[in-house]
Design a protein around this motif. Structure first.
Motif, PDB file in Angstrom:
ATOM      1  N   CYS A  42      73.309  13.837  44.317  1.00  8.59           N
ATOM      2  CA  CYS A  42      72.378  12.728  44.543  1.00  8.59           C
ATOM      3  C   CYS A  42      72.953  10.986  44.102  1.00  8.59           C
ATOM      4  N   HIS A  44      72.985   8.719  42.352  1.00  5.47           N
ATOM      5  CA  HIS A  44      71.871   7.816  40.903  1.00  5.47           C
ATOM      6  C   HIS A  44      72.956   8.448  40.067  1.00  5.47           C
ATOM      7  N   GLN A  45      72.411   9.494  39.309  1.00  2.00           N
ATOM      8  CA  GLN A  45      73.003  10.301  38.315  1.00  2.00           C
ATOM      9  C   GLN A  45      73.456  11.215  38.450  1.00  2.00           C
ATOM     10  N   LEU A  46      73.619  12.425  40.042  1.00  3.27           N
ATOM     11  CA  LEU A  46      74.592  13.383  39.950  1.00  3.27           C
ATOM     12  C   LEU A  46      72.898  14.603  40.010  1.00  3.27           C
ATOM     13  N   ALA A  47      71.333  14.623  40.151  1.00  7.94           N
ATOM     14  CA  ALA A  47      70.546  15.021  40.451  1.00  7.94           C
ATOM     15  C   ALA A  47      71.221  16.251  41.129  1.00  7.94           C
ATOM     16  N   CYS A  62      64.726  13.176  45.494  1.00  9.45           N
ATOM     17  CA  CYS A  62      64.775  13.715  44.536  1.00  9.45           C
ATOM     18  C   CYS A  62      64.345  14.114  43.041  1.00  9.45           C
ATOM     19  N   TRP A  64      64.653  14.482  40.192  1.00 13.35           N
ATOM     20  CA  TRP A  64      64.957  13.023  38.701  1.00 13.35           C
ATOM     21  C   TRP A  64      64.249  12.411  38.493  1.00 13.35           C
ATOM     22  N   HIS A  65      64.578  11.207  39.263  1.00 13.79           N
ATOM     23  CA  HIS A  65      63.903   9.589  39.398  1.00 13.79           C
ATOM     24  C   HIS A  65      63.024   9.599  40.841  1.00 13.79           C
ATOM     25  N   GLN A  66      63.468  10.029  41.710  1.00  8.40           N
ATOM     26  CA  GLN A  66      62.192  10.375  43.426  1.00  8.40           C
ATOM     27  C   GLN A  66      63.772   9.003  43.970  1.00  8.40           C
ATOM     28  N   SER A  67      64.704   8.673  43.859  1.00  8.04           N
ATOM     29  CA  SER A  67      65.140   8.385  45.692  1.00  8.04           C
ATOM     30  C   SER A  67      65.391   9.075  46.311  1.00  8.04           C
ATOM     31  N   PRO A  80      65.891   4.712  42.629  1.00  9.64           N
ATOM     32  CA  PRO A  80      65.199   5.453  42.297  1.00  9.64           C
ATOM     33  C   PRO A  80      64.169   4.640  41.277  1.00  9.64           C
TER      34      PRO A  80
HETATM   35  S1  FES Z   1      69.415  11.146  39.634  1.00  5.64           S
HETATM   36 FE1  FES Z   1      68.447  10.663  41.458  1.00  5.64          FE
HETATM   37  S2  FES Z   1      67.657   9.626  40.874  1.00  5.64           S
HETATM   38 FE2  FES Z   1      68.092   9.863  39.815  1.00  5.64          FE
END
Ligand code: FES
Length: 121
Positions: A42, A44-47, A62, A64-67, A80
């Protein structure tokens, strides 16, 4: 030396709505044999997007935070909802990350059905 089997995935492992990890790629089936492959981390934070899901619009979400990502272009179409361990509204932050995600797209490969397999081209 190339290993042709490396980029083949049994189609039985990718039923409609499924997302799986395959090396550096998150591979999924949006239904009706519409497969996709995008880079797995991802923006955002690499999920791990291989743990994500496919929503009603066919976007990859995603875990983790639904991006949300358009898997045809790799573009983040919605930012996110949260950061780090927090999950909830972060309007300006969400817009900022979405703007970055439009530019720093996921990589995209073509994924097509070939007999009993899905092949990454
Ligand atoms: S890691 Fe994917 S939306 Fe935060």
């Amino acid at each position: 030396m190339s290993d042709e089997s490396a980029d083949r995935i049994p189609a039985a492992d990718l039923p409609p709505g499924a997302v799986r990890g395959h090396g550096d790629w998150a591979v999924g089936n949006r239904g009706d044999d519409r497969y996709f492959a995008v880079s797995r981390r991802c923006r955002h934070q690499l999920a791990d997007l291989a743990d994500g899901s496919i929503d009603a619009d066919g976007c990859l979400v995603c875990p983790w935070h639904q991006s949300r990502y358009d898997v045809r272009t790799g573009e983040m179409v919605e930012g996110p909802r949260g950061f780090l361990g927090y999950h909830g509204p972060t309007p300006l932050y969400t817009q900022l990350i979405a703007a970055v995600g439009k530019l720093a797209r996921l990589r995209v490969r073509r994924a097509v059905r070939d007999g009993d397999d899905v092949v990454l081209e």
